[in-house]
Design a protein around this motif. Structure first.
Motif, PDB file in Angstrom:
ATOM      1  N   PHE A   1       0.697   5.976   3.088  1.00  0.00           N
ATOM      2  CA  PHE A   1       0.102   4.895   2.313  1.00  0.00           C
ATOM      3  C   PHE A   1       0.736   4.858   0.931  1.00  0.00           C
ATOM      4  O   PHE A   1       1.432   5.781   0.525  1.00  0.00           O
ATOM      5  CB  PHE A   1      -1.413   5.075   2.198  1.00  0.00           C
ATOM      6  CG  PHE A   1      -1.851   6.342   1.522  1.00  0.00           C
ATOM      7  CD1 PHE A   1      -2.074   6.375   0.148  1.00  0.00           C
ATOM      8  CD2 PHE A   1      -2.045   7.508   2.243  1.00  0.00           C
ATOM      9  CE1 PHE A   1      -2.483   7.544  -0.476  1.00  0.00           C
ATOM     10  CE2 PHE A   1      -2.454   8.683   1.635  1.00  0.00           C
ATOM     11  CZ  PHE A   1      -2.668   8.691   0.269  1.00  0.00           C
ATOM     12  N   LYS A   2       0.490   3.768   0.225  1.00  0.00           N
ATOM     13  CA  LYS A   2       0.888   3.710  -1.170  1.00  0.00           C
ATOM     14  C   LYS A   2      -0.372   3.517  -1.995  1.00  0.00           C
ATOM     15  O   LYS A   2      -1.375   2.989  -1.504  1.00  0.00           O
ATOM     16  CB  LYS A   2       1.922   2.614  -1.429  1.00  0.00           C
ATOM     17  CG  LYS A   2       1.468   1.196  -1.238  1.00  0.00           C
ATOM     18  CD  LYS A   2       2.649   0.268  -1.517  1.00  0.00           C
ATOM     19  CE  LYS A   2       2.234  -1.185  -1.470  1.00  0.00           C
ATOM     20  NZ  LYS A   2       3.358  -2.065  -1.801  1.00  0.00           N
ATOM     21  N   TRP A   3      -0.313   4.002  -3.224  1.00  0.00           N
ATOM     22  CA  TRP A   3      -1.492   3.932  -4.079  1.00  0.00           C
ATOM     23  C   TRP A   3      -1.082   3.730  -5.535  1.00  0.00           C
ATOM     24  O   TRP A   3       0.029   4.051  -5.924  1.00  0.00           O
ATOM     25  CB  TRP A   3      -2.342   5.192  -3.931  1.00  0.00           C
ATOM     26  CG  TRP A   3      -1.690   6.455  -4.401  1.00  0.00           C
ATOM     27  CD1 TRP A   3      -0.823   7.237  -3.695  1.00  0.00           C
ATOM     28  CD2 TRP A   3      -1.830   7.073  -5.681  1.00  0.00           C
ATOM     29  NE1 TRP A   3      -0.415   8.308  -4.455  1.00  0.00           N
ATOM     30  CE2 TRP A   3      -1.033   8.231  -5.681  1.00  0.00           C
ATOM     31  CE3 TRP A   3      -2.564   6.770  -6.824  1.00  0.00           C
ATOM     32  CZ2 TRP A   3      -0.941   9.075  -6.774  1.00  0.00           C
ATOM     33  CZ3 TRP A   3      -2.474   7.615  -7.922  1.00  0.00           C
ATOM     34  CH2 TRP A   3      -1.675   8.759  -7.877  1.00  0.00           C
ATOM     35  N   ARG A   4      -2.008   3.153  -6.303  1.00  0.00           N
ATOM     36  CA  ARG A   4      -1.793   2.979  -7.732  1.00  0.00           C
ATOM     37  C   ARG A   4      -3.143   2.983  -8.436  1.00  0.00           C
ATOM     38  O   ARG A   4      -4.188   2.785  -7.824  1.00  0.00           O
ATOM     39  CB  ARG A   4      -1.045   1.695  -8.037  1.00  0.00           C
ATOM     40  CG  ARG A   4      -1.828   0.438  -7.747  1.00  0.00           C
ATOM     41  CD  ARG A   4      -1.045  -0.783  -8.127  1.00  0.00           C
ATOM     42  NE  ARG A   4      -1.744  -1.989  -7.685  1.00  0.00           N
ATOM     43  CZ  ARG A   4      -1.327  -3.202  -7.944  1.00  0.00           C
ATOM     44  NH1 ARG A   4      -0.213  -3.393  -8.614  1.00  0.00           N
ATOM     45  NH2 ARG A   4      -2.007  -4.249  -7.526  1.00  0.00           N
ATOM     46  N   VAL A   5      -3.089   3.186  -9.739  1.00  0.00           N
ATOM     47  CA  VAL A   5      -4.284   3.220 -10.569  1.00  0.00           C
ATOM     48  C   VAL A   5      -4.427   1.875 -11.267  1.00  0.00           C
ATOM     49  O   VAL A   5      -3.456   1.328 -11.787  1.00  0.00           O
ATOM     50  CB  VAL A   5      -4.198   4.365 -11.603  1.00  0.00           C
ATOM     51  CG1 VAL A   5      -5.409   4.367 -12.511  1.00  0.00           C
ATOM     52  CG2 VAL A   5      -4.043   5.711 -10.902  1.00  0.00           C
TER      53      VAL A   5
ATOM     54  N   THR B   1       6.013  -1.702   5.985  1.00  0.00           N
ATOM     55  CA  THR B   1       5.118  -2.789   6.358  1.00  0.00           C
ATOM     56  C   THR B   1       3.676  -2.378   6.069  1.00  0.00           C
ATOM     57  O   THR B   1       3.219  -1.341   6.530  1.00  0.00           O
ATOM     58  CB  THR B   1       5.259  -3.117   7.852  1.00  0.00           C
ATOM     59  OG1 THR B   1       6.638  -3.376   8.124  1.00  0.00           O
ATOM     60  CG2 THR B   1       4.424  -4.306   8.240  1.00  0.00           C
ATOM     61  N   GLN B   2       2.986  -3.219   5.316  1.00  0.00           N
ATOM     62  CA  GLN B   2       1.624  -2.909   4.903  1.00  0.00           C
ATOM     63  C   GLN B   2       0.615  -3.496   5.869  1.00  0.00           C
ATOM     64  O   GLN B   2       0.877  -4.478   6.535  1.00  0.00           O
ATOM     65  CB  GLN B   2       1.348  -3.493   3.517  1.00  0.00           C
ATOM     66  CG  GLN B   2       2.294  -3.014   2.462  1.00  0.00           C
ATOM     67  CD  GLN B   2       2.125  -3.800   1.170  1.00  0.00           C
ATOM     68  OE1 GLN B   2       1.133  -4.454   0.953  1.00  0.00           O
ATOM     69  NE2 GLN B   2       3.115  -3.723   0.327  1.00  0.00           N
ATOM     70  N   THR B   3      -0.566  -2.882   5.898  1.00  0.00           N
ATOM     71  CA  THR B   3      -1.668  -3.470   6.644  1.00  0.00           C
ATOM     72  C   THR B   3      -2.306  -4.548   5.785  1.00  0.00           C
ATOM     73  O   THR B   3      -2.035  -4.659   4.601  1.00  0.00           O
ATOM     74  CB  THR B   3      -2.740  -2.420   6.973  1.00  0.00           C
ATOM     75  OG1 THR B   3      -3.317  -1.976   5.752  1.00  0.00           O
ATOM     76  CG2 THR B   3      -2.175  -1.251   7.734  1.00  0.00           C
ATOM     77  N   GLU B   4      -3.150  -5.332   6.374  1.00  0.00           N
ATOM     78  CA  GLU B   4      -3.885  -6.336   5.615  1.00  0.00           C
ATOM     79  C   GLU B   4      -5.074  -5.701   4.906  1.00  0.00           C
ATOM     80  O   GLU B   4      -5.648  -6.267   4.002  1.00  0.00           O
ATOM     81  CB  GLU B   4      -4.378  -7.450   6.546  1.00  0.00           C
ATOM     82  CG  GLU B   4      -3.255  -8.266   7.160  1.00  0.00           C
ATOM     83  CD  GLU B   4      -2.466  -9.041   6.128  1.00  0.00           C
ATOM     84  OE1 GLU B   4      -3.073  -9.586   5.196  1.00  0.00           O
ATOM     85  OE2 GLU B   4      -1.228  -9.095   6.257  1.00  0.00           O
TER      86      GLU B   4
ATOM     87  N   PHE C   1       1.528  11.783   5.245  1.00  0.00           N
ATOM     88  CA  PHE C   1       0.944  12.940   5.935  1.00  0.00           C
ATOM     89  C   PHE C   1       1.977  13.627   6.820  1.00  0.00           C
ATOM     90  O   PHE C   1       1.733  14.702   7.342  1.00  0.00           O
ATOM     91  CB  PHE C   1      -0.258  12.509   6.787  1.00  0.00           C
ATOM     92  CG  PHE C   1      -1.424  12.025   5.979  1.00  0.00           C
ATOM     93  CD1 PHE C   1      -2.235  12.926   5.295  1.00  0.00           C
ATOM     94  CD2 PHE C   1      -1.720  10.681   5.894  1.00  0.00           C
ATOM     95  CE1 PHE C   1      -3.317  12.498   4.554  1.00  0.00           C
ATOM     96  CE2 PHE C   1      -2.807  10.236   5.156  1.00  0.00           C
ATOM     97  CZ  PHE C   1      -3.607  11.145   4.480  1.00  0.00           C
ATOM     98  N   ILE C   2       3.127  12.976   7.013  1.00  0.00           N
ATOM     99  CA  ILE C   2       4.188  13.504   7.856  1.00  0.00           C
ATOM    100  C   ILE C   2       5.026  14.476   7.023  1.00  0.00           C
ATOM    101  O   ILE C   2       5.391  14.186   5.896  1.00  0.00           O
ATOM    102  CB  ILE C   2       5.103  12.378   8.384  1.00  0.00           C
ATOM    103  CG1 ILE C   2       4.277  11.350   9.140  1.00  0.00           C
ATOM    104  CG2 ILE C   2       6.222  12.940   9.255  1.00  0.00           C
ATOM    105  CD1 ILE C   2       5.027  10.099   9.489  1.00  0.00           C
TER     106      ILE C   2
ATOM    107  N   CYS D   1       6.430   4.240   7.968  1.00  0.00           N
ATOM    108  CA  CYS D   1       6.562   5.280   6.947  1.00  0.00           C
ATOM    109  C   CYS D   1       8.011   5.622   6.617  1.00  0.00           C
ATOM    110  O   CYS D   1       8.282   6.161   5.553  1.00  0.00           O
ATOM    111  CB  CYS D   1       5.846   6.543   7.407  1.00  0.00           C
ATOM    112  SG  CYS D   1       4.068   6.310   7.605  1.00  0.00           S
ATOM    113  N   PHE D   2       8.935   5.320   7.504  1.00  0.00           N
ATOM    114  CA  PHE D   2      10.322   5.736   7.288  1.00  0.00           C
ATOM    115  C   PHE D   2      11.035   4.912   6.221  1.00  0.00           C
ATOM    116  O   PHE D   2      12.096   5.289   5.764  1.00  0.00           O
ATOM    117  CB  PHE D   2      11.090   5.732   8.612  1.00  0.00           C
ATOM    118  CG  PHE D   2      10.491   6.696   9.603  1.00  0.00           C
ATOM    119  CD1 PHE D   2      10.611   8.056   9.412  1.00  0.00           C
ATOM    120  CD2 PHE D   2       9.775   6.231  10.684  1.00  0.00           C
ATOM    121  CE1 PHE D   2      10.037   8.953  10.298  1.00  0.00           C
ATOM    122  CE2 PHE D   2       9.193   7.122  11.575  1.00  0.00           C
ATOM    123  CZ  PHE D   2       9.329   8.485  11.386  1.00  0.00           C
ATOM    124  N   THR D   3      10.448   3.782   5.833  1.00  0.00           N
ATOM    125  CA  THR D   3      11.028   3.001   4.743  1.00  0.00           C
ATOM    126  C   THR D   3      10.283   3.227   3.429  1.00  0.00           C
ATOM    127  O   THR D   3      10.528   2.546   2.450  1.00  0.00           O
ATOM    128  CB  THR D   3      11.040   1.496   5.085  1.00  0.00           C
ATOM    129  OG1 THR D   3       9.711   1.077   5.381  1.00  0.00           O
ATOM    130  CG2 THR D   3      11.953   1.208   6.247  1.00  0.00           C
TER     131      THR D   3
END
Length: 138
Positions: free
Chosen positions: A114-118, A81-84, A136-137, A74-76
């Motif tokens: 997390f990251k999100w997009r529409v 780094t993403q999960t699969e 959430f941090i 989360c610090f970057t």
């Protein structure tokens, strides 16, 4: 002479491909989707994100979804780094069609950020919006 002709053909093909990738979306979808933070002061395990949307102006044939990818580092930020594993929330699914919001708890997501997009799609257009970052941090 054949080498020059082959080289010219290759450059022409590459220029068409590069130009196609530069094309901007001409979709004109009217909607809103946002991720709202939980109230301050909640314990870490009770934190949530509230996705809120208004898709009332989209046609019945249009599809709209939220793509969510958990991030380990989360610090970057958005480049972490993403999960699969990723999640697609279809906002027109039978579970969400009559709703205009959804809370996702931190403990259910099992991720600190997390990251999100529409993603929007009609018969003639596909639009992928830019990525957004949520943590959430505090």
């Amino acid at each position: 002479m054949r080498v020059k002709l082959l080289l010219a053909l290759m450059l022409f093909t590459m220029s068409i491909t590069l130009k196609a990738q530069e094309t901007k979306s001409t979709c004109n979808f009217e909607y809103s989707v946002e991720a709202q933070k939980n109230p301050e002061g909640l314990d870490y395990e009770n934190r949530f994100v509230n996705f809120k949307w208004d898709i009332s102006k989209l046609s019945s044939n249009d599809s709209v979804s939220i793509e969510i990818i958990k991030i380990y580092d989360c610090f970057t930020g958005i480049n972490g780094t993403q999960t699969e594993v990723y999640t697609i929330l279809d906002l027109k699914s039978k579970d969400l069609i009559n709703k205009n919001s959804l809370n996702i708890k931190h403990v259910d997501m099992i991720a600190k950020c997390f990251k999100w997009r529409v993603l929007l799609k009609s018969d003639s257009c596909l639009e992928e919006k830019d990525w957004n970052y949520y943590s959430f941090i505090d």
